[in-house]
Design a protein around this motif. Structure first.
Motif, PDB file in Angstrom:
ATOM      1  N   LEU A 115       2.978  16.958   1.449  1.00 48.63           N
ATOM      2  CA  LEU A 115       3.490  15.457   1.995  1.00 48.63           C
ATOM      3  C   LEU A 115       3.685  14.669   1.337  1.00 48.63           C
ATOM      4  O   LEU A 115       4.042  15.060  -0.202  1.00 48.63           O
ATOM      5  CB  LEU A 115       2.236  15.180   2.494  1.00 48.63           C
ATOM      6  CG  LEU A 115       1.022  15.559   3.601  1.00 48.63           C
ATOM      7  CD1 LEU A 115      -0.410  14.272   3.930  1.00 48.63           C
ATOM      8  CD2 LEU A 115       2.255  15.585   5.060  1.00 48.63           C
ATOM      9  N   ASP A 116       4.875  13.976   1.848  1.00 48.21           N
ATOM     10  CA  ASP A 116       4.813  12.841   0.715  1.00 48.21           C
ATOM     11  C   ASP A 116       4.695  11.615   1.041  1.00 48.21           C
ATOM     12  O   ASP A 116       4.506  10.588   2.242  1.00 48.21           O
ATOM     13  CB  ASP A 116       6.691  13.104   1.468  1.00 48.21           C
ATOM     14  CG  ASP A 116       7.338  11.302   0.196  1.00 48.21           C
ATOM     15  OD1 ASP A 116       6.664  10.660  -0.405  1.00 48.21           O
ATOM     16  OD2 ASP A 116       8.978  11.313   0.809  1.00 48.21           O
ATOM     17  N   ALA A 117       3.655  11.317   0.174  1.00 47.00           N
ATOM     18  CA  ALA A 117       2.897  10.283  -0.135  1.00 47.00           C
ATOM     19  C   ALA A 117       3.348   8.617  -0.003  1.00 47.00           C
ATOM     20  O   ALA A 117       2.872   7.491   0.767  1.00 47.00           O
ATOM     21  CB  ALA A 117       1.940  10.222  -1.468  1.00 47.00           C
ATOM     22  N   HIS A 118       4.611   8.931  -0.355  1.00 45.14           N
ATOM     23  CA  HIS A 118       5.210   7.484  -0.349  1.00 45.14           C
ATOM     24  C   HIS A 118       5.444   7.186   1.340  1.00 45.14           C
ATOM     25  O   HIS A 118       5.522   5.996   2.415  1.00 45.14           O
ATOM     26  CB  HIS A 118       6.186   6.790  -0.895  1.00 45.14           C
ATOM     27  CG  HIS A 118       6.374   6.994  -2.392  1.00 45.14           C
ATOM     28  ND1 HIS A 118       5.739   5.664  -2.488  1.00 45.14           N
ATOM     29  CD2 HIS A 118       6.132   7.253  -3.439  1.00 45.14           C
ATOM     30  CE1 HIS A 118       6.084   5.850  -3.816  1.00 45.14           C
ATOM     31  NE2 HIS A 118       5.838   6.757  -4.138  1.00 45.14           N
ATOM     32  N   GLU A 119       5.854   8.573   2.224  1.00 45.20           N
ATOM     33  CA  GLU A 119       6.396   8.875   3.467  1.00 45.20           C
ATOM     34  C   GLU A 119       5.156   7.701   4.379  1.00 45.20           C
ATOM     35  O   GLU A 119       4.822   6.787   5.044  1.00 45.20           O
ATOM     36  CB  GLU A 119       6.762   9.907   4.329  1.00 45.20           C
ATOM     37  CG  GLU A 119       7.088   9.760   5.441  1.00 45.20           C
ATOM     38  CD  GLU A 119       7.176  11.107   6.528  1.00 45.20           C
ATOM     39  OE1 GLU A 119       7.836  11.199   6.980  1.00 45.20           O
ATOM     40  OE2 GLU A 119       7.859  12.510   5.037  1.00 45.20           O
TER      41      GLU A 119
END
Length: 367
Positions: A115-119
């Protein structure tokens, strides 16, 4: 020759700068800015922290400032909840953002694999801009977007990576319901300032807590790399040594009271920053006292200061119409000290338990 500052000299400097040597006449916002925020893990401690530092404070005054959006509650230094003024939040959060990101990566980084935490954080921000939501509510909505993921972990990315405010009544006196979160810019109607260097933050810390070591600065803020900033500031700072030979930095015009200055007993709330903002807490808290104040489950108890040092703990117990202040000293106290604590305790009850029909102050047995 480098001046050596003993334990009592550092203690009196701390008390003076923390408005604990004598109560200040500042406004609440001015005091909060001078102190660079108040630890606010629980709702009531900031109120008591201000009461013990300022003259004539009213219980509802801080609540009104929070409701009027002049004071806000959010994660800042050390990644913990603090109360700061709105204008300070806009300055401080960008500087402290690396602390929040490091804490997120350390606690949840592996659980965001794939996962992209910033997304996730950006989607969470959009959900909070629609309306304030609690972490639990936010987590459920995010899990609908990313099925199979832990809702609490998803919500944590939003809390750490996005600047969020706890919407009142969260953080106000005796409010213990889960906090609703909202993006700071939406709540304040202003954008955060660009991240500045650490210089200003360090000087403000020293003015409120100094003289202090590089390690103290890092313990207080949660930031790494303070040493380079301190070296850059060195020409504009004064330096001392403590009794162990450690170098202490200080702003040039801050007070250094006489170590023998008399100090009245004071009551400090849970989680007070004077106990949390140093790598070496010996200027106010002995190791023996620390073991009694810092609990195994992460609490920091309310404490009494006698001659400027932690000498016991306190709590208020409510039973129907009676509010009782229990004081538990760590050592025998003189009659004069007990009398002074009794009088100050009565004033504390007038502030914190004004709705109780009866007040009582009791000294519990020594442990």
């Amino acid at each position: 020759m480098v001046t050596v500052l003993g334990q009592r000299a550092l203690n009196r400097a701390l008390l003076e700068r923390q408005l604990l040597l004598q109560r200040g006449k500042l406004s609440i916002p001015a005091a909060i800015e001078h102190l660079v925020g108040l630890q606010a893990q629980a709702p009531n401690p900031p109120y008591v922290g201000l009461w013990t530092r300022l003259e004539g404070i009213r219980l509802d005054a801080l609540t009104r400032l929070m409701e009027d959006r002049r004071v806000v509650r959010s994660a800042l230094m050390r990644g913990t909840l603090h109360l700061v003024t709105a204008r300070d939040f806009l300055k401080l959060r960008p500087v402290l953002q690396p602390v929040l990101e490091r804490l997120h990566n350390g606690a949840y980084g592996r659980r965001f694999e794939g996962l992209d935490a910033h997304e996730v954080a950006a989607v969470g921000r959009e959900l909070l801009e629609e309306q304030p939501r609690t972490s639990a509510e936010l987590g459920k909505l995010l899990r609908a977007r990313w099925p199979g993921r832990d809702a609490a972990v998803l919500a944590s990315a939003v809390r750490n990576l996005q600047p969020l405010i706890h919407v009142p009544p969260a953080g106000t006196w005796d409010s213990h319901k889960p906090a609703a979160l909202i993006p700071a810019e939406s709540w304040l109607g202003r954008a955060l300032e660009p991240a500045s260097s650490l210089d200003s933050l360090i000087k403000r810390y020293l003015a409120a807590f100094g003289p202090a070591t590089v390690q103290d600065v890092q313990t207080w803020s949660g930031l790494v790399g303070a040493r380079d900033a301190m070296e850059r500031l060195r020409p504009r700072l004064r330096t001392f040594r403590d009794e162990h030979g450690q170098e202490l930095f200080d702003v040039p015009d801050a007070a250094l009271p006489d170590p023998d200055t008399e100090v009245a007993p004071r009551f400090l709330p849970e989680f007070d920053n004077v106990l949390l903002s140093y790598a070496d807490r010996s200027r106010i808290l002995s190791e023996e006292a620390r073991a009694r104040v810092f609990t195994k489950n992460g609490l920091v108890r309310s404490t009494i200061l006698v001659d400027g040092f932690v000498r016991g703990i306190w709590r208020i117990h409510r039973d129907r119409d009676i509010a009782t202040l229990h004081i538990q000293p760590f050592e025998r106290l003189s009659k004069q000290t007990r009398s002074a604590l009794n009088d100050e305790g009565a004033r504390l009850l007038d502030f914190a338990a004004s709705d109780a029909e009866r007040h009582d102050v009791r000294f519990d047995p020594l442990e």
